[in-house]
Design a protein around this motif. Structure first.
Motif, PDB file in Angstrom:
ATOM      1  N   THR A 187       0.798  -1.230   0.000  1.00  0.00           N
ATOM      2  CA  THR A 187       0.000   0.000   0.000  1.00  0.00           C
ATOM      3  C   THR A 187       0.830   1.279   0.000  1.00  0.00           C
ATOM      4  O   THR A 187       0.500   2.238  -0.679  1.00  0.00           O
ATOM      5  N   CYS A 188       1.909   1.310   0.757  1.00  0.00           N
ATOM      6  CA  CYS A 188       2.672   2.563   0.890  1.00  0.00           C
ATOM      7  C   CYS A 188       3.706   2.734  -0.220  1.00  0.00           C
ATOM      8  O   CYS A 188       4.437   3.724  -0.244  1.00  0.00           O
ATOM      9  N   GLY A 189       3.798   1.770  -1.119  1.00  0.00           N
ATOM     10  CA  GLY A 189       4.683   1.916  -2.264  1.00  0.00           C
ATOM     11  C   GLY A 189       6.154   1.761  -1.939  1.00  0.00           C
ATOM     12  O   GLY A 189       7.017   2.159  -2.724  1.00  0.00           O
ATOM     13  N   GLY A 190       6.471   1.236  -0.793  1.00  0.00           N
ATOM     14  CA  GLY A 190       7.870   0.959  -0.463  1.00  0.00           C
ATOM     15  C   GLY A 190       8.484   1.911   0.534  1.00  0.00           C
ATOM     16  O   GLY A 190       9.697   1.906   0.731  1.00  0.00           O
ATOM     17  N   SER A 191       7.681   2.727   1.174  1.00  0.00           N
ATOM     18  CA  SER A 191       8.233   3.679   2.141  1.00  0.00           C
ATOM     19  C   SER A 191       8.210   3.141   3.573  1.00  0.00           C
ATOM     20  O   SER A 191       8.352   3.910   4.523  1.00  0.00           O
ATOM     21  N   ALA A 246       5.857   1.894   5.545  1.00  0.00           N
ATOM     22  CA  ALA A 246       4.824   2.448   6.412  1.00  0.00           C
ATOM     23  C   ALA A 246       3.564   1.606   6.451  1.00  0.00           C
ATOM     24  O   ALA A 246       2.536   2.081   6.935  1.00  0.00           O
ATOM     25  N   CYS A 247       3.619   0.350   5.959  1.00  0.00           N
ATOM     26  CA  CYS A 247       2.350  -0.390   5.920  1.00  0.00           C
ATOM     27  C   CYS A 247       2.454  -1.876   6.284  1.00  0.00           C
ATOM     28  O   CYS A 247       1.495  -2.440   6.776  1.00  0.00           O
ATOM     29  N   ALA A 248       3.537  -2.527   5.956  1.00  0.00           N
ATOM     30  CA  ALA A 248       3.732  -3.971   6.189  1.00  0.00           C
ATOM     31  C   ALA A 248       2.844  -4.858   5.314  1.00  0.00           C
ATOM     32  O   ALA A 248       2.761  -6.055   5.553  1.00  0.00           O
ATOM     33  N   THR A 249       2.201  -4.288   4.313  1.00  0.00           N
ATOM     34  CA  THR A 249       1.348  -5.110   3.440  1.00  0.00           C
ATOM     35  C   THR A 249       2.133  -5.736   2.290  1.00  0.00           C
ATOM     36  O   THR A 249       1.539  -6.333   1.397  1.00  0.00           O
ATOM     37  N   CYS A 250       3.447  -5.602   2.313  1.00  0.00           N
ATOM     38  CA  CYS A 250       4.310  -6.268   1.325  1.00  0.00           C
ATOM     39  C   CYS A 250       5.039  -7.442   1.980  1.00  0.00           C
ATOM     40  O   CYS A 250       6.003  -7.964   1.423  1.00  0.00           O
ATOM     41  N   HIS A 251       4.550  -7.842   3.139  1.00  0.00           N
ATOM     42  CA  HIS A 251       5.197  -8.871   3.959  1.00  0.00           C
ATOM     43  C   HIS A 251       5.289 -10.206   3.214  1.00  0.00           C
ATOM     44  O   HIS A 251       4.323 -10.659   2.610  1.00  0.00           O
ATOM     45  N   GLY A 262       8.766  -7.074   1.674  1.00  0.00           N
ATOM     46  CA  GLY A 262       9.185  -7.234   0.276  1.00  0.00           C
ATOM     47  C   GLY A 262       9.784  -5.974  -0.319  1.00  0.00           C
ATOM     48  O   GLY A 262      10.654  -6.043  -1.193  1.00  0.00           O
ATOM     49  N   CYS A 263       9.360  -4.827   0.163  1.00  0.00           N
ATOM     50  CA  CYS A 263       9.891  -3.576  -0.397  1.00  0.00           C
ATOM     51  C   CYS A 263      11.306  -3.291   0.077  1.00  0.00           C
ATOM     52  O   CYS A 263      11.981  -2.411  -0.473  1.00  0.00           O
ATOM     53  N   GLN A 264      11.770  -4.026   1.099  1.00  0.00           N
ATOM     54  CA  GLN A 264      13.101  -3.761   1.653  1.00  0.00           C
ATOM     55  C   GLN A 264      14.141  -4.787   1.212  1.00  0.00           C
ATOM     56  O   GLN A 264      15.320  -4.649   1.534  1.00  0.00           O
TER      57      GLN A 264
HETATM   58 FE1  FES Z   1       4.596  -0.634   2.636  1.00  0.00          FE
HETATM   59 FE2  FES Z   1       6.601  -2.302   2.098  1.00  0.00          FE
HETATM   60  S1  FES Z   1       5.160  -1.474   0.723  1.00  0.00           S
HETATM   61  S2  FES Z   1       6.073  -1.424   3.995  1.00  0.00           S
END
Ligand code: FES
Length: 104
Positions: free
Chosen positions: A38-42, A44-49, A84-86
């Motif tokens: 959701t936050c596009g990689g910043s 701030a959401c943990a929905t890329c877990h 996943g974004c990290q």
């Molecule tokens: Fe939101 Fe990874 S996309 S924390």
């Protein structure tokens, strides 16, 4: 090019070839795998877990304290949970995608 193998709920496997340095979230999007992010990689959401394959978890290095904090909010946590974004893809990688990280 490294290959990222995503194991989806139900055991379905999807492979995506990506350039080195691409994030796992970006790899999923390139492969039309609907990880929410959701936050596009910043961070701030943990929905890329995602759950990293046990054999490869240590190769990725330690998550930052900020990532650890966000992982505390992840649904369906596992010992090899990462955002996943990290994760930057440097070599072939296998991951499981919890159902809670997929768009409905
Ligand atoms: Fe939101 Fe990874 S996309 S924390």
């Amino acid at each position: 090019m490294p290959t990222v193998i995503f194991e989806l709920p139900g055991g379905v496997l999807r492979s995506v070839e990506v350039d080195r340095g691409v994030s796992v979230l970006e790899a999923a999007r390139l492969g039309d795998i609907a990880i929410e992010g959701t936050c596009g990689g910043s961070m701030a959401c943990a929905t890329c877990h995602v759950h990293v394959d046990e054999a490869q978890f240590d190769e990725l290095g330690e998550p930052t304290p900020e990532e650890e904090d966000m992982l505390d909010l992840a649904r369906e946590p596992a010992p090899t949970s990462r955002l996943g974004c990290q994760i930057r893809v440097a070599a072939d990688l296998r991951l499981r995608v919890p159902g809670s990280s997929l768009l409905e």
